[in-house]
Design a protein around this motif. Structure first.
Motif, PDB file in Angstrom:
ATOM      1  N   SER A  70      12.442 -25.417  38.853  1.00  0.00           N
ATOM      2  CA  SER A  70      12.652 -25.861  40.235  1.00  0.00           C
ATOM      3  C   SER A  70      11.504 -26.755  40.691  1.00  0.00           C
ATOM      4  CB  SER A  70      12.700 -24.664  41.190  1.00  0.00           C
ATOM      5  OG  SER A  70      13.529 -23.671  40.694  1.00  0.00           O
ATOM      6  N   THR A  71      11.846 -27.809  41.442  1.00  0.00           N
ATOM      7  CA  THR A  71      10.801 -28.717  41.925  1.00  0.00           C
ATOM      8  C   THR A  71      10.788 -28.826  43.448  1.00  0.00           C
ATOM      9  OG1 THR A  71      12.214 -30.703  41.913  1.00  0.00           O
ATOM     10  CG2 THR A  71      11.084 -30.165  39.859  1.00  0.00           C
ATOM     11  N   GLU A  76      11.415 -20.541  44.353  1.00  0.00           N
ATOM     12  CA  GLU A  76      10.245 -20.012  43.642  1.00  0.00           C
ATOM     13  C   GLU A  76      10.242 -20.326  42.154  1.00  0.00           C
ATOM     14  OE1 GLU A  76      12.107 -18.482  45.814  1.00  0.00           O
ATOM     15  OE2 GLU A  76      10.944 -17.238  47.175  1.00  0.00           O
ATOM     16  N   GLY A  77      11.410 -20.247  41.541  1.00  0.00           N
ATOM     17  CA  GLY A  77      11.466 -20.567  40.126  1.00  0.00           C
ATOM     18  C   GLY A  77      11.190 -19.396  39.208  1.00  0.00           C
ATOM     19  N   ARG A  78      11.855 -18.287  39.478  1.00  0.00           N
ATOM     20  CA  ARG A  78      11.732 -17.171  38.524  1.00  0.00           C
ATOM     21  C   ARG A  78      13.008 -16.342  38.486  1.00  0.00           C
ATOM     22  NH1 ARG A  78       7.866 -12.529  40.921  1.00  0.00           N
ATOM     23  NH2 ARG A  78       9.067 -12.155  42.807  1.00  0.00           N
ATOM     24  N   LEU A  79      13.224 -15.721  37.334  1.00  0.00           N
ATOM     25  CA  LEU A  79      14.333 -14.783  37.164  1.00  0.00           C
ATOM     26  C   LEU A  79      13.807 -13.394  37.458  1.00  0.00           C
ATOM     27  CD1 LEU A  79      16.301 -15.479  33.842  1.00  0.00           C
ATOM     28  CD2 LEU A  79      16.978 -16.006  36.183  1.00  0.00           C
ATOM     29  N   VAL A  80      14.552 -12.652  38.260  1.00  0.00           N
ATOM     30  CA  VAL A  80      14.149 -11.274  38.583  1.00  0.00           C
ATOM     31  C   VAL A  80      15.246 -10.332  38.083  1.00  0.00           C
ATOM     32  CG1 VAL A  80      13.547  -9.672  40.432  1.00  0.00           C
ATOM     33  CG2 VAL A  80      12.956 -12.101  40.653  1.00  0.00           C
ATOM     34  N   PHE A  81      14.917  -9.543  37.088  1.00  0.00           N
ATOM     35  CA  PHE A  81      15.852  -8.522  36.588  1.00  0.00           C
ATOM     36  C   PHE A  81      15.541  -7.201  37.273  1.00  0.00           C
ATOM     37  CE2 PHE A  81      15.778 -11.576  33.134  1.00  0.00           C
ATOM     38  CZ  PHE A  81      17.091 -11.607  32.687  1.00  0.00           C
ATOM     39  N   MET A  92      18.307 -15.242  40.475  1.00  0.00           N
ATOM     40  CA  MET A  92      17.596 -16.515  40.285  1.00  0.00           C
ATOM     41  C   MET A  92      16.895 -16.805  41.589  1.00  0.00           C
ATOM     42  SD  MET A  92      20.093 -19.267  38.438  1.00  0.00           S
ATOM     43  CE  MET A  92      18.886 -20.596  38.400  1.00  0.00           C
ATOM     44  N   GLN A  93      15.567 -16.645  41.614  1.00  0.00           N
ATOM     45  CA  GLN A  93      14.810 -17.009  42.819  1.00  0.00           C
ATOM     46  C   GLN A  93      14.529 -18.498  42.731  1.00  0.00           C
ATOM     47  OE1 GLN A  93      11.448 -14.317  43.105  1.00  0.00           O
ATOM     48  NE2 GLN A  93      12.293 -13.500  45.007  1.00  0.00           N
ATOM     49  N   GLY A  94      15.487 -19.265  43.192  1.00  0.00           N
ATOM     50  CA  GLY A  94      15.378 -20.720  43.100  1.00  0.00           C
ATOM     51  C   GLY A  94      16.338 -21.281  42.076  1.00  0.00           C
ATOM     52  N   ARG A  95      16.915 -22.414  42.434  1.00  0.00           N
ATOM     53  CA  ARG A  95      17.812 -23.130  41.523  1.00  0.00           C
ATOM     54  C   ARG A  95      17.303 -24.558  41.395  1.00  0.00           C
ATOM     55  NH1 ARG A  95      21.625 -22.915  45.903  1.00  0.00           N
ATOM     56  NH2 ARG A  95      23.325 -22.082  44.659  1.00  0.00           N
ATOM     57  N   VAL A  96      17.968 -25.320  40.533  1.00  0.00           N
ATOM     58  CA  VAL A  96      17.677 -26.751  40.485  1.00  0.00           C
ATOM     59  C   VAL A  96      18.916 -27.520  40.946  1.00  0.00           C
ATOM     60  CG1 VAL A  96      15.936 -26.486  38.695  1.00  0.00           C
ATOM     61  CG2 VAL A  96      18.294 -27.071  38.039  1.00  0.00           C
ATOM     62  N   GLY A 101      16.983 -34.767  39.663  1.00  0.00           N
ATOM     63  CA  GLY A 101      16.995 -35.568  38.438  1.00  0.00           C
ATOM     64  C   GLY A 101      17.556 -34.813  37.245  1.00  0.00           C
ATOM     65  N   TYR A 102      18.018 -33.591  37.467  1.00  0.00           N
ATOM     66  CA  TYR A 102      18.602 -32.818  36.370  1.00  0.00           C
ATOM     67  C   TYR A 102      20.075 -33.186  36.186  1.00  0.00           C
ATOM     68  CZ  TYR A 102      14.537 -29.749  36.321  1.00  0.00           C
ATOM     69  OH  TYR A 102      13.264 -29.254  36.209  1.00  0.00           O
TER      70      TYR A 102
END
Ligand SMILES: O=P(O)(O)O[C@H]1O[C@H](CO)[C@@H](O)[C@H]1O
Ligand SMILES: Nc1nc2[nH]cnc2c(=O)[nH]1
Length: 268
Positions: A70-71, A76-81, A92-96, A101-102
């Motif tokens: 994530s930009t 946040e950009g992390r996976l929480v299990f 998914m705490q944050g997506r793109v 540009g993805y």
């Protein structure tokens, strides 16, 4: 024939092949004992949805092979299990997004990882602008359908060769948002006393990153959109393609201006 940059030619293979997905899935499965059945994608500013997860184990996107990072602020950009009540989940705490540009293939890569990990249900959330005049800031809209505007222009996560191990070539999208899950969500909201701010409607995806002009907002509204944002549709499309049950939830964070007159905001 050299085809670099042309996503519609036969030679173009997806940037996230089944083998890439498998590698990432195996990497995660070998590092966590969690076996989630439910995945939740947290929209902008909605990372706090993972706050109540118990038995947490987290992975930064940048540490996970092939995972998009994530930009944008609010992601946040992390996976929480972990668990919510007794349910095994991954958040998914944050997506793109496409506008970062993805490719849409990369944007939806995590959905396929969840499928390969054994997830059965995905809840996709977002922050969106309200187009429906009745909507207020703070309303929650259950998504009953969507308009894939970038898809009409060829920006579609399923363009390119179809890998049958994920799903069929021509998936049906008329029932992408599970009726049963929407019914359940409405019923739980009512039990919680949330009915006065629960809505149901059609979400329209635009590519962004700019917000809509007034003329564009009017057009989207006339087309049948109740809210507009820059995400969710690719993830749900890929989820439906690979057989996940999907629930879409839109938080109305602003009202989109459909009028030139108030407060003199409209330029033309
Ligand atoms: O859709 P999510 O990721 O919630 O983000 C929404 O919020 C951002 C704009 O503020 C855009 O990225 C829009 O799509
Ligand atoms: N395109 C778009 N995305 C949003 N995300 C949150 N609000 C908005 C909006 O008004 N328009």
């Amino acid at each position: 024939m050299h085809t670099e940059g042309n996503m519609h030619t036969k030679e173009n293979s997806c940037c996230c092949s089944f083998e890439d997905c498998k590698l990432t899935t195996d990497w995660l499965l070998s590092r966590t004992r969690h076996r989630p059945k439910i995945a939740v994608v947290c929209g902008s500013g909605l990372g706090l949805l993972a706050d109540d997860v118990t038995n947490k184990q987290t992975f930064s996107y940048e540490d996970i092979p092939n995972f998009p990072v994530s930009t944008v602020p609010g992601h946040e950009g992390r996976l929480v299990f972990g668990h919510v009540n007794d349910k095994a989940c991954v958040f998914m705490q944050g997506r793109v997004h496409l506008y970062e540009g993805y490719s849409l293939c990369k944007v939806t890569f995590p959905v396929r990882i969840f499928k390969l990990m054994g997830v059965e249900t995905i809840i996709v959330t977002n922050a969106s602008g309200g187009l429906c005049e009745d909507f207020k800031v703070g309303d929650i809209m259950l998504i009953k359908d969507h308009i894939n505007l970038p898809g009409f222009a060829g920006q579609h996560p399923l363009c390119g060769p179809n890998d049958e191990r994920f799903g069929i070539r021509f998936p049906c999208m008329s029932d992408a948002y599970s009726k049963d899950l929407r019914k359940l969500a409405m019923s739980v909201s009512s039990d919680l006393g949330y009915s006065n701010f629960m809505r149901e409607g059609v979400y329209c995806m635009v590519s962004g990153p700019n917000f809509e002009t007034i003329a564009e907002a009017r057009m989207l509204h006339v087309l049948g959109s109740d809210s507009v944002g820059m995400s969710t549709v690719p993830e749900v499309t890929v989820a439906k393609h690979c057989g996940l049950r999907a629930l879409g939830i839109s938080l109305i964070t602003n009202k989109v201006s459909l009028d030139y007159s108030p407060r003199g905001e409209g330029q033309p």
